[in-house]
Design a protein around this motif. Structure first.
Motif, short mmCIF file in Angstrom:
data_model
loop_
_atom_site.label_atom_id
_atom_site.label_comp_id
_atom_site.label_asym_id
_atom_site.label_seq_id
_atom_site.Cartn_x
_atom_site.Cartn_y
_atom_site.Cartn_z
N TYR A 39 0.82 -1.21 0.00
CA TYR A 39 0.00 0.00 0.00
C TYR A 39 0.85 1.26 0.00
O TYR A 39 0.42 2.30 -0.51
CB TYR A 39 -0.94 -0.01 1.21
N LEU A 40 2.04 1.19 0.58
CA LEU A 40 2.93 2.35 0.57
C LEU A 40 3.26 2.77 -0.86
O LEU A 40 3.38 3.97 -1.14
CB LEU A 40 4.23 2.01 1.31
N ASN A 41 3.41 1.80 -1.75
CA ASN A 41 3.73 2.09 -3.15
C ASN A 41 2.71 3.01 -3.80
O ASN A 41 3.02 3.75 -4.74
CB ASN A 41 3.82 0.79 -3.96
N LYS A 42 1.47 2.99 -3.29
CA LYS A 42 0.42 3.83 -3.85
C LYS A 42 0.17 5.07 -2.99
O LYS A 42 -0.06 6.16 -3.52
CB LYS A 42 -0.88 3.02 -3.96
N THR A 43 0.24 4.90 -1.67
CA THR A 43 -0.16 5.98 -0.76
C THR A 43 0.82 7.14 -0.77
O THR A 43 0.40 8.31 -0.87
CB THR A 43 -0.31 5.43 0.67
N LEU A 44 2.11 6.87 -0.65
CA LEU A 44 3.07 7.97 -0.58
C LEU A 44 3.11 8.79 -1.87
O LEU A 44 3.09 10.04 -1.82
CB LEU A 44 4.45 7.44 -0.21
N PRO A 45 3.17 8.19 -3.06
CA PRO A 45 3.08 9.00 -4.29
C PRO A 45 1.77 9.78 -4.38
O PRO A 45 1.74 10.88 -4.94
CB PRO A 45 3.17 7.95 -5.40
N GLU A 46 0.70 9.22 -3.81
CA GLU A 46 -0.58 9.93 -3.81
C GLU A 46 -0.50 11.19 -2.95
O GLU A 46 -1.06 12.25 -3.31
CB GLU A 46 -1.68 8.99 -3.29
N LEU A 47 0.21 11.11 -1.83
CA LEU A 47 0.40 12.29 -0.98
C LEU A 47 1.22 13.34 -1.71
O LEU A 47 0.96 14.54 -1.61
CB LEU A 47 1.08 11.89 0.33
N ALA A 48 2.22 12.88 -2.45
CA ALA A 48 3.07 13.81 -3.21
C ALA A 48 2.30 14.43 -4.37
O ALA A 48 2.60 15.54 -4.81
CB ALA A 48 4.31 13.09 -3.72
N ARG A 49 1.29 13.74 -4.87
CA ARG A 49 0.49 14.25 -5.99
C ARG A 49 -0.31 15.49 -5.60
O ARG A 49 -0.46 16.43 -6.41
CB ARG A 49 -0.47 13.15 -6.47
N VAL A 50 -0.82 15.50 -4.35
CA VAL A 50 -1.71 16.61 -3.96
C VAL A 50 -0.93 17.77 -3.34
O VAL A 50 -1.54 18.73 -2.85
CB VAL A 50 -2.80 16.12 -2.98
N ALA A 51 0.41 17.70 -3.35
CA ALA A 51 1.24 18.76 -2.78
C ALA A 51 1.90 19.56 -3.89
O ALA A 51 2.28 19.02 -4.92
CB ALA A 51 2.29 18.17 -1.85
N SER A 52 2.07 20.87 -3.67
CA SER A 52 2.75 21.72 -4.66
C SER A 52 4.18 22.05 -4.24
O SER A 52 5.04 22.26 -5.08
CB SER A 52 1.96 23.02 -4.87
N ASP A 53 4.43 22.10 -2.91
CA ASP A 53 5.77 22.45 -2.43
C ASP A 53 6.53 21.30 -1.79
O ASP A 53 7.76 21.37 -1.65
CB ASP A 53 5.69 23.60 -1.43
N GLY A 54 5.84 20.27 -1.37
CA GLY A 54 6.55 19.14 -0.80
C GLY A 54 5.74 18.32 0.19
O GLY A 54 4.61 18.69 0.56
N VAL A 55 6.33 17.21 0.59
CA VAL A 55 5.75 16.31 1.59
C VAL A 55 6.75 16.14 2.72
O VAL A 55 7.95 15.94 2.49
CB VAL A 55 5.43 14.92 0.98
N VAL A 56 6.27 16.24 3.95
CA VAL A 56 7.12 16.02 5.12
C VAL A 56 6.61 14.76 5.82
O VAL A 56 5.45 14.70 6.23
CB VAL A 56 7.09 17.20 6.10
N LEU A 57 7.49 13.77 5.92
CA LEU A 57 7.13 12.50 6.52
C LEU A 57 7.79 12.36 7.89
O LEU A 57 9.02 12.42 8.00
CB LEU A 57 7.56 11.35 5.60
N PHE A 58 6.98 12.17 8.93
CA PHE A 58 7.46 11.87 10.27
C PHE A 58 7.24 10.38 10.49
O PHE A 58 6.10 9.91 10.56
CB PHE A 58 6.71 12.68 11.33
N ALA A 59 8.35 9.62 10.57
CA ALA A 59 8.26 8.16 10.71
C ALA A 59 8.95 7.71 11.99
O ALA A 59 9.91 8.33 12.46
CB ALA A 59 8.91 7.48 9.50
N GLY A 60 8.47 6.62 12.56
CA GLY A 60 9.03 6.10 13.80
C GLY A 60 10.44 5.55 13.63
O GLY A 60 10.84 5.15 12.54
N LEU A 61 11.16 5.54 14.72
CA LEU A 61 12.51 4.99 14.74
C LEU A 61 12.47 3.50 15.05
O LEU A 61 11.66 3.06 15.87
CB LEU A 61 13.37 5.70 15.78
#
Length: 262
Positions: A173-195
């Motif tokens: 699902y990541l293969n589809k979800t993350l590019p989808e988030l980038a699609r709706v952004a004009s300046d960028g995507v900021v991802l906060f992920a766990g360590l």
């Protein structure tokens, strides 16, 4: 205890050994439940006092909950709002946050000058407070399954921030979800992920999210970005790191800055 006493009284009466003991036994059977109730109330009072004053198990549970809450990447987003403004400038004018507890992030962003904010909550909000439900009724927050395309046009937002959401998705699902988030952004995507090794699966977490969080390493994410044709947003990344260094901000989560899809 009352049941055992009642049983023994019945056997004595049936044997006929103590024909005049019925009255005394009946009196004891009446007083025993009252004594039990008093003891239970006394024990409950002692437990409540011990929970809030002594170093008992309840205090330990509260402390553990507080510590585990500190590892929430959503809480890290709220702490980093001022740094993100320095890194993205006008890019913070229209922000979409995606992740659990998005109502709290949207509320924080709306307090900023010249910032409009919306949120996508990937999970049920049945237990949400009235303020969160108000944001939903106003259309500022919506509940949506992020495994499917988002109901927004390309570049609908200047910046998309995601936290505590992608850690629960499999690569499928990541293969589809993350590019989808980038699609709706004009300046960028900021991802906060766990360590990695930061969090352990909890019963409440499993019941809500369906699976434990998968804490992936920075190298794993970087390989994934390459595979999905997502590039690092170097300019904002450097500004963010500089602002974080000056402000002594040390995030408890990994922070990735990605370019939008063109």
């Amino acid at each position: 205890m009352a049941r055992r006493q009642a049983g023994s009284t019945r056997r004595v009466g049936e044997g006929g050994s103590f024909p005049f003991a019925g009255g005394a036994s009946h009196s004891k059977s009446r007083s025993s439940p009252l004594l039990s109730i008093c003891l239970l109330l006394l024990g409950a009072c002692l437990l409540i006092w011990y929970a809030y004053s002594g170093p008992g198990i309840f205090k330990s549970v509260k402390e553990v909950s507080k510590v585990s809450g500190d590892y929430s990447c959503t809480s890290q987003v709220q702490r980093a709002v001022s740094l993100l403004k320095k890194a993205y400038g006008d890019g913070m004018r229209k922000v979409l946050h995606v992740g659990p507890e998005t109502c709290s992030v949207v509320s924080t962003l709306l307090k900023e000058d010249d910032t409009e904010a919306w949120g996508v909550e990937p999970y049920d909000i049945e237990d949400a407070d009235s303020h969160c439900k108000s944001l939903v009724s106003k259309g500022l927050v919506r509940v949506a399954d992020i495994k499917f395309p988002l109901p927004y046009r390309p570049k609908s937002f200047s910046l998309v921030i995601v936290s505590d959401a992608l850690d629960y998705l499999s690569p499928k699902y990541l293969n589809k979800t993350l590019p989808e988030l980038a699609r709706v952004a004009s300046d960028g995507v900021v991802l906060f992920a766990g360590l990695p090794g930061q969090q352990k699966a909890k019963v409440a977490e499993l019941s809500k999210f369906g699976r434990p969080a998968k804490m992936r390493s920075a190298s794993w994410w970087n390989r994934f970005f390459v595979q999905t044709s997502l590039e690092e947003n170097e300019g904002p990344n450097k500004k963010f790191e500089q602002a974080a260094s000056k402000g002594s901000y040390k995030p408890a989560c990994q922070v990735f800055h990605l370019k939008p899809l063109h």
